[in-house]
Motif scaffolding. Structure first.
Motif, PDB file in Angstrom:
ATOM      1  N   MET A   1       0.836  -1.198   0.000  1.00 30.86           N
ATOM      2  CA  MET A   1       0.000   0.000   0.000  1.00 30.86           C
ATOM      3  C   MET A   1       0.871   1.248   0.000  1.00 30.86           C
ATOM      4  O   MET A   1       1.996   1.229   0.489  1.00 30.86           O
ATOM      5  N   GLU A   2       0.305   2.340  -0.519  1.00 26.65           N
ATOM      6  CA  GLU A   2       1.056   3.581  -0.602  1.00 26.65           C
ATOM      7  C   GLU A   2       0.148   4.754  -0.271  1.00 26.65           C
ATOM      8  O   GLU A   2      -1.073   4.673  -0.412  1.00 26.65           O
ATOM      9  N   VAL A   3       0.758   5.842   0.175  1.00 24.46           N
ATOM     10  CA  VAL A   3       0.044   7.086   0.486  1.00 24.46           C
ATOM     11  C   VAL A   3       0.280   8.062  -0.662  1.00 24.46           C
ATOM     12  O   VAL A   3       1.428   8.267  -1.072  1.00 24.46           O
ATOM     13  N   TYR A   4      -0.807   8.661  -1.154  1.00 21.69           N
ATOM     14  CA  TYR A   4      -0.710   9.592  -2.284  1.00 21.69           C
ATOM     15  C   TYR A   4      -1.387  10.908  -1.925  1.00 21.69           C
ATOM     16  O   TYR A   4      -2.403  10.924  -1.230  1.00 21.69           O
ATOM     17  N   GLN A   5      -0.819  11.980  -2.414  1.00 20.25           N
ATOM     18  CA  GLN A   5      -1.449  13.298  -2.315  1.00 20.25           C
ATOM     19  C   GLN A   5      -1.673  13.800  -3.735  1.00 20.25           C
ATOM     20  O   GLN A   5      -0.883  13.505  -4.634  1.00 20.25           O
ATOM     21  N   THR A   6      -2.767  14.516  -3.940  1.00 17.17           N
ATOM     22  CA  THR A   6      -3.174  15.079  -5.239  1.00 17.17           C
ATOM     23  C   THR A   6      -3.383  13.999  -6.297  1.00 17.17           C
ATOM     24  O   THR A   6      -3.082  14.194  -7.470  1.00 17.17           O
ATOM     25  N   LEU A   7      -3.931  12.862  -5.909  1.00 13.83           N
ATOM     26  CA  LEU A   7      -4.267  11.788  -6.834  1.00 13.83           C
ATOM     27  C   LEU A   7      -5.739  11.919  -7.207  1.00 13.83           C
ATOM     28  O   LEU A   7      -6.610  11.903  -6.334  1.00 13.83           O
ATOM     29  N   GLY A   8      -6.026  12.064  -8.495  1.00 10.96           N
ATOM     30  CA  GLY A   8      -7.413  12.150  -8.940  1.00 10.96           C
ATOM     31  C   GLY A   8      -8.100  10.803  -8.816  1.00 10.96           C
ATOM     32  O   GLY A   8      -7.537   9.770  -9.186  1.00 10.96           O
ATOM     33  N   ILE A   9      -9.317  10.802  -8.266  1.00 18.49           N
ATOM     34  CA  ILE A   9     -10.100   9.569  -8.178  1.00 18.49           C
ATOM     35  C   ILE A   9     -11.472   9.790  -8.806  1.00 18.49           C
ATOM     36  O   ILE A   9     -12.090  10.834  -8.632  1.00 18.49           O
ATOM     37  N   HIS A  10     -11.918   8.784  -9.559  1.00 24.06           N
ATOM     38  CA  HIS A  10     -13.180   8.849 -10.298  1.00 24.06           C
ATOM     39  C   HIS A  10     -14.242   8.033  -9.581  1.00 24.06           C
ATOM     40  O   HIS A  10     -14.033   6.852  -9.308  1.00 24.06           O
ATOM     41  N   ILE A  11     -15.358   8.660  -9.266  1.00 25.82           N
ATOM     42  CA  ILE A  11     -16.488   7.959  -8.661  1.00 25.82           C
ATOM     43  C   ILE A  11     -17.432   7.643  -9.809  1.00 25.82           C
ATOM     44  O   ILE A  11     -18.291   8.450 -10.195  1.00 25.82           O
ATOM     45  N   ALA A  12     -17.245   6.461 -10.389  1.00 29.23           N
ATOM     46  CA  ALA A  12     -17.898   6.096 -11.645  1.00 29.23           C
ATOM     47  C   ALA A  12     -19.417   6.150 -11.557  1.00 29.23           C
ATOM     48  O   ALA A  12     -20.085   6.632 -12.478  1.00 29.23           O
ATOM     49  N   ALA A  13     -19.981   5.687 -10.458  1.00 26.69           N
ATOM     50  CA  ALA A  13     -21.437   5.631 -10.339  1.00 26.69           C
ATOM     51  C   ALA A  13     -22.086   7.007 -10.392  1.00 26.69           C
ATOM     52  O   ALA A  13     -23.259   7.140 -10.734  1.00 26.69           O
ATOM     53  N   LEU A  14     -21.318   8.044 -10.061  1.00 23.92           N
ATOM     54  CA  LEU A  14     -21.875   9.398  -9.979  1.00 23.92           C
ATOM     55  C   LEU A  14     -21.261  10.360 -10.993  1.00 23.92           C
ATOM     56  O   LEU A  14     -21.614  11.536 -11.013  1.00 23.92           O
ATOM     57  N   ASP A  15     -20.341   9.882 -11.824  1.00 22.26           N
ATOM     58  CA  ASP A  15     -19.629  10.751 -12.763  1.00 22.26           C
ATOM     59  C   ASP A  15     -19.040  11.966 -12.063  1.00 22.26           C
ATOM     60  O   ASP A  15     -19.248  13.113 -12.449  1.00 22.26           O
ATOM     61  N   LYS A  16     -18.285  11.691 -11.008  1.00 22.37           N
ATOM     62  CA  LYS A  16     -17.574  12.737 -10.269  1.00 22.37           C
ATOM     63  C   LYS A  16     -16.089  12.392 -10.267  1.00 22.37           C
ATOM     64  O   LYS A  16     -15.714  11.216 -10.292  1.00 22.37           O
ATOM     65  N   LEU A  17     -15.262  13.402 -10.216  1.00 19.13           N
ATOM     66  CA  LEU A  17     -13.819  13.208 -10.121  1.00 19.13           C
ATOM     67  C   LEU A  17     -13.306  14.201  -9.079  1.00 19.13           C
ATOM     68  O   LEU A  17     -13.425  15.411  -9.268  1.00 19.13           O
ATOM     69  N   TYR A  18     -12.786  13.665  -7.989  1.00 17.33           N
ATOM     70  CA  TYR A  18     -12.258  14.498  -6.918  1.00 17.33           C
ATOM     71  C   TYR A  18     -10.754  14.280  -6.787  1.00 17.33           C
ATOM     72  O   TYR A  18     -10.213  13.258  -7.213  1.00 17.33           O
ATOM     73  N   VAL A  19     -10.093  15.240  -6.161  1.00 19.96           N
ATOM     74  CA  VAL A  19      -8.669  15.137  -5.853  1.00 19.96           C
ATOM     75  C   VAL A  19      -8.538  15.306  -4.340  1.00 19.96           C
ATOM     76  O   VAL A  19      -8.345  16.417  -3.843  1.00 19.96           O
ATOM     77  N   PRO A  20      -8.674  14.201  -3.587  1.00 15.23           N
ATOM     78  CA  PRO A  20      -8.611  14.299  -2.123  1.00 15.23           C
ATOM     79  C   PRO A  20      -7.236  14.748  -1.649  1.00 15.23           C
ATOM     80  O   PRO A  20      -6.253  14.692  -2.388  1.00 15.23           O
ATOM     81  N   ASP A  21      -7.175  15.164  -0.388  1.00 15.95           N
ATOM     82  CA  ASP A  21      -5.915  15.608   0.191  1.00 15.95           C
ATOM     83  C   ASP A  21      -4.946  14.446   0.383  1.00 15.95           C
ATOM     84  O   ASP A  21      -3.738  14.604   0.208  1.00 15.95           O
ATOM     85  N   VAL A  22      -5.473  13.287   0.760  1.00 12.95           N
ATOM     86  CA  VAL A  22      -4.660  12.081   0.942  1.00 12.95           C
ATOM     87  C   VAL A  22      -5.485  10.885   0.473  1.00 12.95           C
ATOM     88  O   VAL A  22      -6.694  10.821   0.732  1.00 12.95           O
ATOM     89  N   VAL A  23      -4.825   9.961  -0.200  1.00 11.90           N
ATOM     90  CA  VAL A  23      -5.456   8.702  -0.615  1.00 11.90           C
ATOM     91  C   VAL A  23      -4.498   7.571  -0.265  1.00 11.90           C
ATOM     92  O   VAL A  23      -3.292   7.681  -0.497  1.00 11.90           O
ATOM     93  N   VAL A  24      -5.021   6.484   0.283  1.00 12.43           N
ATOM     94  CA  VAL A  24      -4.252   5.254   0.434  1.00 12.43           C
ATOM     95  C   VAL A  24      -4.843   4.255  -0.550  1.00 12.43           C
ATOM     96  O   VAL A  24      -6.061   4.050  -0.578  1.00 12.43           O
ATOM     97  N   ALA A  25      -3.979   3.668  -1.362  1.00 12.05           N
ATOM     98  CA  ALA A  25      -4.411   2.698  -2.361  1.00 12.05           C
ATOM     99  C   ALA A  25      -3.319   1.661  -2.551  1.00 12.05           C
ATOM    100  O   ALA A  25      -2.146   1.911  -2.229  1.00 12.05           O
ATOM    101  N   PRO A  26      -3.681   0.500  -3.087  1.00 11.04           N
ATOM    102  CA  PRO A  26      -2.638  -0.478  -3.419  1.00 11.04           C
ATOM    103  C   PRO A  26      -1.681   0.122  -4.452  1.00 11.04           C
ATOM    104  O   PRO A  26      -2.127   0.740  -5.425  1.00 11.04           O
TER     105      PRO A  26
END
Length: 200
Positions: free
Chosen positions: A71-96
């Motif tokens: 796992m890794e910590v990311y800042q300024t990573l764009g994430i797409h919420i497909a079900a709602l057609d939204k794209l946010y750039v959270p302050d911190v994201v943890v993802a594989p």
């Protein structure tokens, strides 16, 4: 937040989303700003206060101490919420790490929000309401397993609220602590976060 002017596409559904996503990819955003897609428009988000960045840095340190290697910590990573057609750039994201690294070198595609393990939003005065309501709802619909809202502008004083167990578009569990207390992120994140280390 300030809405960017983007030429309106009259085609419904996927074509409209594809148009917005392409415009997002090509947008020349001023340094320190980032762009999101929400409610059918591109929104420009200004650079945050230094305390905002200090909180993100403190979270990054706490997470790095506890996360498994994959796992890794990311800042300024764009994430797409497909079900709602939204794209946010959270302050911190943890993802594989694999989910982020396993793309073409020139890809500008955002990460599918369903692949995120943790999303963190740190409120600014201009967007606190959106982080508390609209983004809470969106991340639950993704579903993102854990949403951490660090609310510097809570009416009762600065707080951190940990939302978990998304089900049917809502989080079943919420734990709220004032700044100065600790909380533990659920497995597999496992980090203990001391909000006393947060500035301001």
């Amino acid at each position: 937040m300030t809405a960017a002017m983007v030429e309106h596409d009259t085609a419904p559904g996927r074509r409209s989303w594809d148009y917005l996503l392409q415009a997002w990819r090509e947008l020349d955003v001023p340094e320190g700003w980032h762009a999101e897609i929400d409610e059918g428009q591109i929104v420009l988000v200004p650079p945050p206060h230094r305390h905002h960045n200090g909180i993100a840095a403190a979270l990054h340190r706490a997470l790095n101490k506890a996360l498994p290697e994959e796992m890794e910590v990311y800042q300024t990573l764009g994430i797409h919420i497909a079900a709602l057609d939204k794209l946010y750039v959270p302050d911190v994201v943890v993802a594989p790490r694999e989910a982020v690294d396993d793309v073409a070198p020139d890809s500008t595609d955002p990460l599918d929000a369903a692949e995120a393990l943790l999303v963190v939003e740190i409120t600014s005065q201009s967007n606190a309401k959106d982080d508390r309501t609209k983004k809470l709802w969106a991340y639950a619909h993704a579903p993102v397993p854990v949403y951490l809202l660090v609310d510097r502008f809570d009416e009762h004083g600065p707080t951190a609220t940990l939302f978990s167990e998304p089900q049917n578009g809502a989080y079943k569990h919420a734990e709220r602590v004032p700044f100065g207390e600790r909380f533990v992120l659920p497995v597999p994140l496992g980090a203990t976060v001391d909000t006393g280390a947060f500035p301001g």
